[in-house]
Scaffold this motif. Sequence first.
Motif, PDB file in Angstrom:
ATOM      1  N   VAL A  89       7.026  -1.676   4.742  1.00  0.00           N
ATOM      2  CA  VAL A  89       7.617  -2.081   3.468  1.00  0.00           C
ATOM      3  C   VAL A  89       6.866  -3.340   3.057  1.00  0.00           C
ATOM      4  O   VAL A  89       6.864  -4.339   3.800  1.00  0.00           O
ATOM      5  CB  VAL A  89       9.121  -2.363   3.591  1.00  0.00           C
ATOM      6  N   VAL A  90       6.204  -3.298   1.900  1.00  0.00           N
ATOM      7  CA  VAL A  90       5.273  -4.375   1.573  1.00  0.00           C
ATOM      8  C   VAL A  90       5.729  -5.188   0.363  1.00  0.00           C
ATOM      9  O   VAL A  90       6.213  -4.644  -0.630  1.00  0.00           O
ATOM     10  CB  VAL A  90       3.857  -3.816   1.318  1.00  0.00           C
ATOM     11  N   ALA A  91       5.578  -6.487   0.479  1.00  0.00           N
ATOM     12  CA  ALA A  91       5.779  -7.402  -0.650  1.00  0.00           C
ATOM     13  C   ALA A  91       4.421  -7.628  -1.285  1.00  0.00           C
ATOM     14  O   ALA A  91       3.491  -8.129  -0.638  1.00  0.00           O
ATOM     15  CB  ALA A  91       6.376  -8.712  -0.172  1.00  0.00           C
ATOM     16  N   VAL A 230      -4.370   6.527   2.838  1.00  0.00           N
ATOM     17  CA  VAL A 230      -3.055   6.254   3.428  1.00  0.00           C
ATOM     18  C   VAL A 230      -2.987   6.852   4.825  1.00  0.00           C
ATOM     19  O   VAL A 230      -3.243   8.049   5.012  1.00  0.00           O
ATOM     20  CB  VAL A 230      -1.925   6.837   2.554  1.00  0.00           C
ATOM     21  N   ARG A 231      -2.636   6.030   5.804  1.00  0.00           N
ATOM     22  CA  ARG A 231      -2.511   6.505   7.182  1.00  0.00           C
ATOM     23  C   ARG A 231      -1.095   6.967   7.519  1.00  0.00           C
ATOM     24  O   ARG A 231      -0.915   7.842   8.348  1.00  0.00           O
ATOM     25  CB  ARG A 231      -2.912   5.397   8.156  1.00  0.00           C
ATOM     26  N   GLY A 232      -0.101   6.319   6.927  1.00  0.00           N
ATOM     27  CA  GLY A 232       1.285   6.606   7.295  1.00  0.00           C
ATOM     28  C   GLY A 232       2.211   6.551   6.101  1.00  0.00           C
ATOM     29  O   GLY A 232       2.040   7.305   5.149  1.00  0.00           O
ATOM     30  N   LEU A 233       3.171   5.615   6.130  1.00  0.00           N
ATOM     31  CA  LEU A 233       4.160   5.478   5.065  1.00  0.00           C
ATOM     32  C   LEU A 233       4.099   4.055   4.512  1.00  0.00           C
ATOM     33  O   LEU A 233       4.166   3.087   5.291  1.00  0.00           O
ATOM     34  CB  LEU A 233       5.576   5.759   5.571  1.00  0.00           C
ATOM     35  N   HIS A 248       6.645   5.472  -3.556  1.00  0.00           N
ATOM     36  CA  HIS A 248       5.998   5.117  -2.299  1.00  0.00           C
ATOM     37  C   HIS A 248       5.017   6.205  -1.896  1.00  0.00           C
ATOM     38  O   HIS A 248       4.949   7.265  -2.525  1.00  0.00           O
ATOM     39  CB  HIS A 248       7.040   4.885  -1.201  1.00  0.00           C
ATOM     40  N   LEU A 249       4.265   5.947  -0.852  1.00  0.00           N
ATOM     41  CA  LEU A 249       3.254   6.886  -0.376  1.00  0.00           C
ATOM     42  C   LEU A 249       3.618   7.341   1.031  1.00  0.00           C
ATOM     43  O   LEU A 249       3.897   6.509   1.905  1.00  0.00           O
ATOM     44  CB  LEU A 249       1.871   6.235  -0.376  1.00  0.00           C
TER      45      LEU A 249
END
Length: 390
Positions: A89-91, A230-233, A248-249
């Motif tokens: 989860v990115v800011a 993209v590697r994951g979530l 999201h991805l």
Amino acid sequence: MRSVVVIGGGIVGLAVAAELASRGDRVTVLEKEKRWGAHQTGHNSNVVHAGLYYKPGSLKARMSVAGNASMVAFAREHGVPVDVCGKLVVATSEDELPRLHDLAARAEANGVPAKLISASEAREYEPEVSCVAALRVESTAIIDFPAVCSALVDLLSSHDLRLQSPALAIRSASGGVEVATPQGVIRADALVNCAGLHSDRVARLAGLTPSARIVPFRGEYFELRRTSLVRGLIYPVPDPTLPFLGVHLTRMLDGSVHCGPNAVLALRREGYRWRDISLADLADVARFPGTWRLARKYARTGAEEVLRSLSRKRFAASLARLVPAVREDDLVRAEAGVRAQAMLPDGSLVDDFLIEMATRQVHVLNAPSPAATGSLEIAKYVADRVVLQS
């Protein structure tokens, strides 16, 4: 032996049926479609959520955290593909940091394994991500929820499973419940309503006045051509005033990357496209006072979601906040989903699972995401409440 009829053959209905069967009940499952898990179960991002987003002590928090473990265990036991890959989860800006820290505190309160990491540490997981900080959540997984449904159906092979069998009428009769279907009347000792997008209508069919109304929101997805980005979530920091997590991805089990969903009002309960329109469903939404109160409260947000729905460029721009390399021509439209979101007359969206009861009846009236994650736990909760009151 007690008999129970379960209306709805999505993952929650099938999980409830399997739980009741494991307790010795004789179960009938009614599903109006030609296949199991045809709607919310079969049109989501197949994420087994960790449980960090939800209010501590709420049903969503408890059942998501416990459900993460029980769903992964079920998948491994029954040969269902699952990958506990974790997520970020990115800011993406400094002003999102307080919300990211609040989310970390909520994860800790809910017992979710998560840690705050720096931007450089985040790029070790996702080299293309753009952020100032991130929350790493290890227990998030990817699964095949339709395959979970198939496994549950196999467990119920000795019970009465009926596809293309909608509930046409429901009444209490001589210490039991009767449900009219196109194939005839089914009599049972108790009824469980897991009808998802139609759960409020089934409740009214059974004589209840449910406290909330289902309002359908369509979530649109794209697939990413350049899957190497993209590697994951990768998720954004969510807006705490909304029940949606933001676009999201998600890398799927087959290696494809799904992007989305947005959230727009569906023009039909099962409206997966703009051209899917039901005048009756629209009239139902328009007559409900909560709809207009919600629209006034979130007019700007709603307009932005509609614009993003109609513009691939806007959708790509939302994703590029997380992964700047994403371009408009990277996106290929994929199947949409429809979220069965319960709304109260005051216009507020029900933010927890909502389960109401009547004599010999249990009605699951709000079970959007993370209901698939928590379905085995919801099943235990519901089964505990199937009581044969006189």
